[in-house]
Write an enzyme that holds these catalytic residues in place. Sequence first.
Site, mmCIF file in Angstrom:
data_model
loop_
_atom_site.group_PDB
_atom_site.id
_atom_site.type_symbol
_atom_site.label_atom_id
_atom_site.label_comp_id
_atom_site.label_asym_id
_atom_site.label_seq_id
_atom_site.Cartn_x
_atom_site.Cartn_y
_atom_site.Cartn_z
ATOM 1 N N LYS A 65 19.763 -49.721 10.899
ATOM 2 C CA LYS A 65 18.663 -49.113 10.163
ATOM 3 C C LYS A 65 17.379 -49.901 10.419
ATOM 4 O O LYS A 65 17.399 -51.127 10.473
ATOM 5 C CB LYS A 65 19.015 -49.097 8.676
ATOM 6 C CG LYS A 65 18.064 -48.320 7.782
ATOM 7 C CD LYS A 65 18.634 -48.249 6.375
ATOM 8 C CE LYS A 65 17.708 -47.514 5.413
ATOM 9 N NZ LYS A 65 18.311 -47.396 4.062
ATOM 10 N N SER A 117 18.419 -43.253 1.886
ATOM 11 C CA SER A 117 17.334 -43.373 2.832
ATOM 12 C C SER A 117 17.847 -43.654 4.231
ATOM 13 O O SER A 117 17.090 -43.660 5.191
ATOM 14 C CB SER A 117 16.402 -44.513 2.402
ATOM 15 O OG SER A 117 17.100 -45.762 2.471
ATOM 16 N N SER A 139 21.836 -44.804 -1.035
ATOM 17 C CA SER A 139 21.408 -44.487 0.326
ATOM 18 C C SER A 139 22.376 -44.852 1.430
ATOM 19 O O SER A 139 22.083 -44.628 2.596
ATOM 20 C CB SER A 139 20.041 -45.124 0.597
ATOM 21 O OG SER A 139 19.070 -44.552 -0.244
#
Length: 480
Positions: free
Chosen positions: A82, A155, A179
Amino acid sequence: MTDEDISWLDLVTVASLIRKRELTSVQVTEAQLRRISRLDPSLHAYARTTPELALAQAHAADARQAQGETLGPLHGVPIAVKDLCWTAGINTAAGMPIYQDFIPSTDATVVRLLREAGAVLLGKLQMTESAFSGHHPDIVVPVNPWDSLGWTGVSSSGSGVATAAGLCFGSLGTDTGGSIRFPSAACGVTGLKPTWGRVSRHGVFELAASLDHIGPMCRTAADCGVMLGVLAGADPFDSTALQSPVPDYLAGNMGSLAGVRIGLDATYVATDVEPEVTAAVNQARAVFESLGAQIVSVNMPDADDLVESWVPHCAIEAAVAHTATFPARRAEYGPMLAGLLDLGLRLTATDYQRILLKRATHTGQLNALMLQVDLLLMPAMPFASPATERIANLRLEPGYRKRLSRFTAPTDMSGHPTLTFPAGSSTKGRPAAAQLVAAHLNEGLLVRAGRAFQGATDWHLRRPPSLDIFNSPERKLGSD
């Protein structure tokens, strides 16, 4: 093997094939890079790819392998992280145009550990702005490979999409309010949110320091166990990283759950939850029973007030994290994140203390419940991979946040570990997920239960439809 064959291998299998020299890291990495080049222009899972670095790491992995040297359990395996994890010499923007030119000089601890275990870095995965609930208006939103109109979760949206579409063998996500779990559920992959502090946060952009969890998102529970074994442990650069020894998360009897007590609150998993999701949870219950687990009826502690407190809690801590750039550069922020930070700056120390008291009470209640059972079974979210438009409309409804986050925010507040895994399907063919919760530092039991479930079912083996039909006029899923 074709690129397609290679790309759908699970992480444990591809690592084994590389170790046995039945595949080379270069072969696997090249197959992944070709697949990313072909599919990601439609999926937008990657914020940036690192093909030159990946190939250099793959060649180095093969050279070491030829000399009989293996760095670790991820030797030669392509993964992605990420884009809030610092990567030395590679842009790390955290979904924020304000940081698009930020190039860290060092790796985040999790990135360093992945490299030391032999992993090959394919690139950085797209995400919402600073890991809150919306993508910045300048960012192209990742596309759910199951349905171009489907929600990708927040997210860690790029992590969910890339893992589900075969664009990496495992990825890193973060979970502050759900998330890891939302994109895992929406994209049909397996996500492990560890105990808070089990994985170092050093070199990872903060959203809310005391709520942020970092963990693996993979296609199987075993893959998650391998990655967590690499990531977990103490860190001199993060004093909040737990000192507890890191076990072998793949140890134990995979096939039997005899003696394991799994708590289920039948009312909790059915109230204001789509029937398809409740059905998936109940089907998972039946599988766990068939594997020898004892299902125990429990009453979940009331967490409605706690879930309502999640936004102001996150807002206060996020405002601290963004002190250097907010409100001074407010115009460069997207509306969702700016609104959160405005709220955080308005709240008082008294407001924060009230939230902390609620948090401590709930954590104690959940700890007490975990003395009665070994695991809790529940949904990961109340919807079966909803359409993006539906989530947008729900945001306008009173109580939206409480409904969406009621199965995720409480365990971010309490720090308990969770495993989210595909356990069913919606009538539109999208994934439906279930979630297991364990006592602090009992990730090994989560992995064991997940492996047992996936050894008895095939939900984790189901693949998204061909992306080629997304451009077809007949492709009209997503109108919930």
